[in-house]
Scaffold this active site. Structure first.
Site, mmCIF file in Angstrom:
data_model
loop_
_atom_site.group_PDB
_atom_site.id
_atom_site.type_symbol
_atom_site.label_atom_id
_atom_site.label_comp_id
_atom_site.label_asym_id
_atom_site.label_seq_id
_atom_site.Cartn_x
_atom_site.Cartn_y
_atom_site.Cartn_z
ATOM 1 N N THR A 239 -8.857 -9.170 -4.470
ATOM 2 C CA THR A 239 -8.143 -8.184 -3.641
ATOM 3 C C THR A 239 -8.668 -8.255 -2.203
ATOM 4 O OG1 THR A 239 -9.766 -6.535 -4.334
ATOM 5 C CG2 THR A 239 -7.656 -6.517 -5.495
ATOM 6 N N SER A 240 -9.372 -9.370 -1.846
ATOM 7 C CA SER A 240 -9.988 -9.425 -0.511
ATOM 8 C C SER A 240 -9.061 -10.137 0.470
ATOM 9 C CB SER A 240 -11.373 -10.078 -0.587
ATOM 10 O OG SER A 240 -11.280 -11.428 -1.011
ATOM 11 N N ARG A 241 -9.227 -11.443 0.614
ATOM 12 C CA ARG A 241 -8.333 -12.238 1.443
ATOM 13 C C ARG A 241 -8.022 -13.533 0.696
ATOM 14 N NH1 ARG A 241 -7.146 -8.251 3.721
ATOM 15 N NH2 ARG A 241 -7.337 -7.738 5.916
ATOM 16 N N GLU A 270 -0.141 -16.444 2.674
ATOM 17 C CA GLU A 270 0.731 -15.285 2.505
ATOM 18 C C GLU A 270 1.901 -15.278 3.474
ATOM 19 O OE1 GLU A 270 -2.426 -12.360 1.312
ATOM 20 O OE2 GLU A 270 -0.950 -11.006 2.162
ATOM 21 N N HIS A 288 -0.085 -7.968 -1.975
ATOM 22 C CA HIS A 288 -1.042 -7.373 -1.032
ATOM 23 C C HIS A 288 -0.834 -5.853 -0.920
ATOM 24 C CE1 HIS A 288 -3.748 -8.525 2.615
ATOM 25 N NE2 HIS A 288 -4.109 -7.357 2.119
ATOM 26 N N ALA A 290 -3.065 -3.567 -2.559
ATOM 27 C CA ALA A 290 -4.230 -2.865 -3.116
ATOM 28 C C ALA A 290 -4.509 -1.540 -2.405
ATOM 29 C CB ALA A 290 -5.460 -3.757 -3.082
HETATM 30 C C1 DGY Z 1 -6.933 -4.251 4.804
HETATM 31 O O1 DGY Z 1 -6.909 -3.114 5.293
HETATM 32 O O2 DGY Z 1 -7.641 -5.139 5.272
HETATM 33 C C2 DGY Z 1 -6.095 -4.498 3.594
HETATM 34 O O3 DGY Z 1 -6.039 -5.835 3.256
HETATM 35 C C3 DGY Z 1 -4.700 -3.938 3.735
HETATM 36 O O4 DGY Z 1 -4.780 -2.587 3.732
#
Ligand code: DGY
Length: 324
Positions: A239-241, A270, A288, A290
């Site tokens: 859930t990061s990049r 993406e 994306h 999360a």
């Molecule tokens: C962020 O804030 O970096 C998330 O990936 C999206 O909310």
């Protein structure tokens, strides 16, 4: 009164705050991400003093030169890998982000992905909708239990710690983690084991959840060698990049069952997916989202706007980011 440009419609709470503070706000009317040309054209149309940007905008030196009057760029995200912070520093432009307000939401999301992949929920949903369910069967869609298994957290910041807590106290999992240094804070909150190297963690974790920023040093942190070092029963959650995971290598690892499954909310290119990814059953793919709860997106909106308001009022905004 300052002129402010917002690169895409965001929850209105922040826009209202800017207008109530007496500022003139232009919001992009495009229903989508502005191309580089559209973005530069939009911000150079007026002498904007502030820009509220999104993680999908490339904010580099060229962008800043297109809007030299803007001395603050407030990113509507905690991550700011879309921004060249060095270029901003050279130009005296302040960059802000939205830390803290999305930690619980993203932790909940990563936690739910972990359950969903281990219990094969998306796969089972597809199976049932496709009319394949012909009655209860003893070996139908067998998944994995998580209680007593080991969660490996990669990156022990606020979100990584949030996932660790939920796994330990909500599911009775064992927790281990790796980071560039040991986290006394995490260890005080959650009984857990520190691994000084990623590869040590890979050997022992049943589920691995990634919570590092995208930096030169974290690009493709997970590639062929890392998948080979993981247990063949292990799951990967990201859930990061996207670029932290070599997506081509991941497709191979999932296809060959080098690992059991993955749940991804972010992708290397993406919104595009690497060939083959969407054909696999042992992966959950989400767009994306999360941090996408109404409450959190409202907080991100007001936080980004407050950073701009404070800056225009001559105060140091609460969330200034520095060159890493
Ligand atoms: C962020 O804030 O970096 C998330 O990936 C999206 O909310």
């Amino acid at each position: 009164m300052a002129l402010i440009y917002v690169t895409r419609a965001i929850p209105p709470v922040g826009i209202d705050m800017l207008r109530e503070a007496g500022h003139e706000v232009d919001v992009s009317e495009k229903d989508g991400v502005l191309t580089k040309e559209e973005l530069h054209q939009a911000v150079s149309a007026k002498p904007y003093e502030a820009v509220l940007s999104l993680l999908t905008d490339t904010i580099d030196g060229e962008f800043m030169d297109a809007v030299p009057t803007a001395k603050i760029i407030a990113n509507y995200a905690v991550g700011y890998n879309n921004i060249d912070v060095s270029a901003a520093t050279e130009r005296g432009v302040v960059i802000t982000n939205t830390p803290g307000v999305l930690d619980d939401t993203v932790s909940e999301f990563a936690f739910s992905m972990m359950l969903a992949i281990a219990k094969r929920i998306s796969e089972a949903d597809r199976f049932t909708r496709a009319g394949k369910y012909e009655g209860w069967a003893p070996q139908l869609l067998l998944g994995s239990d998580l209680q007593g298994k080991t969660l490996g957290i990669v990156g022990a910041g606020r979100i990584g710690s949030g996932v660790a807590k939920r796994a330990k106290f909500g599911l009775g999992m064992n927790v281990c983690y790796t980071d560039i240094k040991q986290s006394e804070k995490l260890e005080a909150e959650v009984p857990c084991q520190y691994h000084s190297t990623l590869h040590e963690l890979l050997k022992s974790a049943d589920v691995i959840s990634i919570h590092v920023p995208l930096l030169e040093s974290t690009k493709h942190l997970f590639s062929t060698a890392e998948f080979a070092a993981m247990k063949d029963s292990a799951y990967l959650i990201n859930t990061s990049r996207g670029p932290v995971v070599d997506e081509v290598a991941l497709v191979e690892a999932l296809r060959n069952k080098t690992i059991r499954g993955a749940a991804l909310d972010v992708f290397e290119d993406e919104p595009a997916l690497k060939p083959g990814l969407s054909e696999l059953d042992n992966v959950i793919l989400t767009p994306h989202i999360a941090s996408a709860s109404q409450e959190t997106r409202d907080k991100m909106s007001s936080m980004a706007s407050q950073n701009i308001i404070d800056f225009i009022n001559g105060q140091t905004p609460a969330n200034v980011v520095e060159v890493k």
